[in-house]
Design a protein around this motif. Structure first.
Motif, PDB file in Angstrom:
ATOM      1  N   TYR A  18     -19.310   1.232  58.929  1.00  0.00           N
ATOM      2  CA  TYR A  18     -17.853   1.259  58.950  1.00  0.00           C
ATOM      3  C   TYR A  18     -17.288   0.212  59.905  1.00  0.00           C
ATOM      4  N   ILE A  29     -13.585  -0.888  52.405  1.00  0.00           N
ATOM      5  CA  ILE A  29     -14.706   0.016  52.141  1.00  0.00           C
ATOM      6  C   ILE A  29     -14.790   0.338  50.653  1.00  0.00           C
ATOM      7  N   LEU A  61     -11.841   8.341  56.928  1.00  0.00           N
ATOM      8  CA  LEU A  61     -12.791   7.661  56.051  1.00  0.00           C
ATOM      9  C   LEU A  61     -13.842   8.581  55.448  1.00  0.00           C
ATOM     10  N   SER A  93     -10.425   5.665  61.164  1.00  0.00           N
ATOM     11  CA  SER A  93     -10.054   4.319  61.589  1.00  0.00           C
ATOM     12  C   SER A  93      -8.671   4.409  62.227  1.00  0.00           C
ATOM     13  N   ILE A 134     -12.779   2.292  64.777  1.00  0.00           N
ATOM     14  CA  ILE A 134     -13.594   3.295  64.105  1.00  0.00           C
ATOM     15  C   ILE A 134     -14.064   4.305  65.137  1.00  0.00           C
TER      16      ILE A 134
END
Length: 244
Positions: A73, A113, A209, A220, A227
């Motif tokens: 991430y 992502i 996330l 996030s 993160i």
């Protein structure tokens, strides 16, 4: 199936997936568009390749019962005050990315992502341009997310809720278990706290996330921590806006 044409074979595959709970279908044919193919009508072009990968990813998400992203991430960790764009104008008036673009920055992480492509906060901001008014977040973010998904091929759905409603933590957990990432805003009277509140006193957007465990989300936070992790009840207690 020998001797079965493609259209009939597709219907057999869909029916089989419907009848068996352990079969998950990546239905490429359902997403077919002529513009996804090269002149040869055989090979995918770049847009078709993205559709192909996204369709398979969605099937894997369903099979896994959650977000199947297995990368780092941190690769898509963005902060709104990053010097690359901190002082750039954002929307109208005197807004900049540093003081106003939490929503676009959080959405850049989600989009990156979802597409496994580096999508910067400035890419997201440019999609809406001066139409984005940071002091009208509900309407603006709904418009922004739709524009993002039109461009990058993601899927967006609004999840309405009432702040403080019973079962809100369970609703957030279920959305994450179903493979969704969540963009939402909130505020805490005491202001941001890296342990207990991801929001500011005045209001702040974050991206949720995925789940680390049953009670902890990977978040996030574009304003402070990047993160990081927060307990689901800490997130739920500060939520103010419906999630996308």
């Amino acid at each position: 199936y020998k001797g079965v044409d493609y259209a009939t074979g597709n219907e057999i595959a869909r029916k089989t997936a419907e009848e068996h709970s352990n079969i998950y279908l990546a239905d490429i044919a359902a997403n077919y568009k002529e513009e996804y193919f090269s002149d040869s009508d055989i090979e995918f072009n770049s847009a078709g390749a993205k559709m192909f990968v996204q369709t398979i990813k969605e099937a894997l998400n369903s099979a896994a019962g959650g977000n199947c992203y297995t990368g780092d991430y941190k690769e898509y960790e963005y902060l709104q005050c990053d010097p690359r764009w901190a002082n750039l104008p954002y929307g109208s008036g005197n807004a900049t990315y540093c003081n106003s673009a939490c929503g676009a920055t959080a959405m850049a992480t989600i989009t990156s992502i979802a597409s496994d492509t580096k999508v910067l906060p400035t890419d997201i901001g440019d999609l809406l341009g001066s139409q984005y008014y940071y002091n009208n977040p509900g309407t603006a973010m709904e418009s922004l997310n739709k524009k993002v998904c039109e461009k990058y091929g993601c899927e967006v759905e609004m999840v309405p809720y009432t702040p403080g409603e019973s079962g809100l933590v369970d609703k957030i957990r279920q959305s994450l278990e179903d493979g969704w990432m969540i963009l939402t805003s909130g505020g805490c009277a005491e202001g941001h706290n890296s342990d207990t509140c991801p929001f500011s006193a005045g209001g702040h957007y974050i991206a949720i996330l995925g789940l680390k465990d049953d009670n902890t989300a990977i978040v996030s936070d574009p304003g402070w921590d990047g993160i990081t992790e927060y307990k689901l009840d800490a997130i739920a207690s500060g939520l103010k806006a419906s999630a996308y």
